[in-house]
Write a protein that holds these residues in place. Structure first.
Motif, PDB file in Angstrom:
ATOM      1  N   UNK A 223      53.634  29.337  -6.577  1.00 44.22           N
ATOM      2  CA  UNK A 223      53.706  28.041  -5.685  1.00 44.22           C
ATOM      3  C   UNK A 223      53.534  26.895  -6.611  1.00 44.22           C
ATOM      4  N   UNK A 224      53.841  25.851  -6.484  1.00 46.09           N
ATOM      5  CA  UNK A 224      53.748  24.485  -6.922  1.00 46.09           C
ATOM      6  C   UNK A 224      52.382  24.211  -7.332  1.00 46.09           C
ATOM      7  N   UNK A 225      51.282  24.652  -6.484  1.00 41.69           N
ATOM      8  CA  UNK A 225      49.835  24.401  -6.684  1.00 41.69           C
ATOM      9  C   UNK A 225      49.406  25.466  -8.004  1.00 41.69           C
ATOM     10  N   UNK A 226      50.064  26.583  -8.275  1.00 40.41           N
ATOM     11  CA  UNK A 226      49.744  27.107  -9.393  1.00 40.41           C
ATOM     12  C   UNK A 226      50.015  26.765 -10.548  1.00 40.41           C
ATOM     13  N   UNK A 227      51.066  25.876 -10.631  1.00 40.49           N
ATOM     14  CA  UNK A 227      51.747  25.082 -11.901  1.00 40.49           C
ATOM     15  C   UNK A 227      50.652  23.931 -12.096  1.00 40.49           C
ATOM     16  N   UNK A 228      50.542  23.207 -10.980  1.00 39.85           N
ATOM     17  CA  UNK A 228      49.968  21.720 -11.028  1.00 39.85           C
ATOM     18  C   UNK A 228      48.352  22.269 -11.499  1.00 39.85           C
ATOM     19  N   UNK A 229      47.676  23.293 -10.888  1.00 37.72           N
ATOM     20  CA  UNK A 229      46.452  23.538 -11.346  1.00 37.72           C
ATOM     21  C   UNK A 229      46.538  23.904 -13.080  1.00 37.72           C
ATOM     22  N   UNK A 230      47.342  24.621 -13.374  1.00 37.24           N
ATOM     23  CA  UNK A 230      47.240  24.825 -14.600  1.00 37.24           C
ATOM     24  C   UNK A 230      47.456  23.795 -15.701  1.00 37.24           C
ATOM     25  N   UNK A 231      48.436  22.783 -15.201  1.00 30.40           N
ATOM     26  CA  UNK A 231      48.405  21.414 -16.093  1.00 30.40           C
ATOM     27  C   UNK A 231      47.105  20.762 -16.445  1.00 30.40           C
ATOM     28  N   UNK A 232      46.435  20.532 -15.325  1.00 29.99           N
ATOM     29  CA  UNK A 232      45.227  20.075 -15.421  1.00 29.99           C
ATOM     30  C   UNK A 232      44.067  21.006 -16.051  1.00 29.99           C
ATOM     31  N   UNK A 233      44.090  22.050 -15.622  1.00 30.38           N
ATOM     32  CA  UNK A 233      42.894  22.966 -16.078  1.00 30.38           C
ATOM     33  C   UNK A 233      42.962  23.289 -17.510  1.00 30.38           C
ATOM     34  N   UNK A 234      44.148  23.693 -17.856  1.00 29.57           N
ATOM     35  CA  UNK A 234      44.375  24.033 -19.317  1.00 29.57           C
ATOM     36  C   UNK A 234      44.272  22.910 -20.227  1.00 29.57           C
ATOM     37  N   UNK A 235      44.527  21.693 -19.849  1.00 29.53           N
ATOM     38  CA  UNK A 235      44.566  20.319 -20.720  1.00 29.53           C
ATOM     39  C   UNK A 235      42.902  20.073 -20.803  1.00 29.53           C
ATOM     40  N   UNK A 236      42.116  20.204 -19.867  1.00 31.09           N
ATOM     41  CA  UNK A 236      40.758  20.016 -20.034  1.00 31.09           C
ATOM     42  C   UNK A 236      40.105  21.041 -20.627  1.00 31.09           C
TER      43      UNK A 236
END
Length: 289
Positions: A223-236
């Motif tokens: 889902x789109x949420x899986x990708x979006x959460x990965x973007x800010x979680x991994x960067x943080x």
């Protein structure tokens, strides 16, 4: 021509031997971190396998990415996997480039210590997240009617511990939030962003990360949420861990203390020390080590 090729081959062999000696010494000091990171990769795969037993197929959730991006189809699902494999192999090759190329900004063992630390932290958060709530998988093999959507209850402990690599990894269900492919991709891109030397490759890396994000959604693997959460979680995760981990020694300023000195380097160092003594300057005792 043959003399030139032989001379260059001899230089390359000496460089490989010197780098191997250095990396072995670093591995002897950091093998626990490398081993721990590799073991956690198995644990992460085991957790993803375990949540597949809990997965229950159902109607695909409403998703803005599915409305905006046309579905690629099951026969084109290989596109995102091919791109991800290219990113993975390219990064691995880059981390070993000091063995071949003259540019020596990184140490392979130390880079992988940092990379594994970033991966372990991100994957730990991922395990907690996808075990908290199991969503019906949007992937084709996770939909109602597919034989792989539900796993039969294991008959033995050995069956649980057997991840069934690679099919068990590529055909998993339930481990959605957040995308593992994006964890690896973003960790690799962020690492090269900091330690890489080619600006064009850095820009290309970020472009590929965006394209891969879109392909994952278009392939209905997440889902789109899986990708979006990965973007800010991994960067943080990378941002905060990077401040806690010891910085890598910079090798661009000259010969590294970790590398064995060649005879030419030793002679140059001796002449420099003699020059200091002749001019009445004291020699730093650290220089004699």
């Amino acid at each position: 021509m043959s003399l030139y090729i032989g001379r260059e081959a001899s230089k390359l062999w000496k460089r490989i031997c010197a780098e191997t000696t250095t990396e072995i010494n670093l591995l002897a000091d950091n093998w626990k971190y490398i081993l721990g990171g590799l073991i956690f990769q198995y644990i992460h795969g085991l957790a993803a396998r375990g949540v597949h037993y809990l997965h229950r197929p159902g109607p695909i959730l409403q998703d803005v990415g599915f409305f905006l991006l046309p579905e690629l189809g099951q026969d084109k699902a290989y596109i995102s996997e091919t791109l991800f494999t290219t990113v993975f192999l390219s990064f691995v090759v880059w981390t070993f480039h000091p063995f071949i190329l003259k540019s020596k900004k990184i140490y392979t063992v130390l880079v992988w210590c940092r990379v594994l630390a970033f991966l372990v932290a991100s994957q730990f958060l991922r395990i907690i997240t996808f075990y908290s709530t199991q969503l019906p998988g949007p992937n084709y093999h996770c939909r109602e009617g597919s034989k792989l959507a539900r796993l039969p209850h294991p008959q033995s402990l050995f069956e649980v511990l057997l991840i069934n690599f690679p099919r068990g990894i590529t055909h998993g269900c339930g481990d959605l939030i957040f995308s593992s492919h994006m964890i690896f991709t973003l960790v690799f891109v962020l690492t090269y962003q900091k330690y890489g030397t080619k600006r064009c490759i850095k820009q290309l890396g970020w472009l590929i990360a965006v394209v891969l994000s879109l392909l994952i959604i278009a392939s209905r693997k997440h889902y789109t949420v899986d990708v979006v959460v990965a973007w800010y979680t991994v960067n943080l995760v990378v941002f905060f861990l990077d401040k806690k981990l010891p910085e890598l020694p910079d090798r661009t300023g000259g010969a590294s203390l970790l590398l064995p000195l060649s005879n030419k380097d030793k002679d140059s160092k001796t002449r420099e020390e003699n020059h200091k003594l002749l001019n009445g300057n004291s020699v730093d005792p650290a220089d004699w080590v």
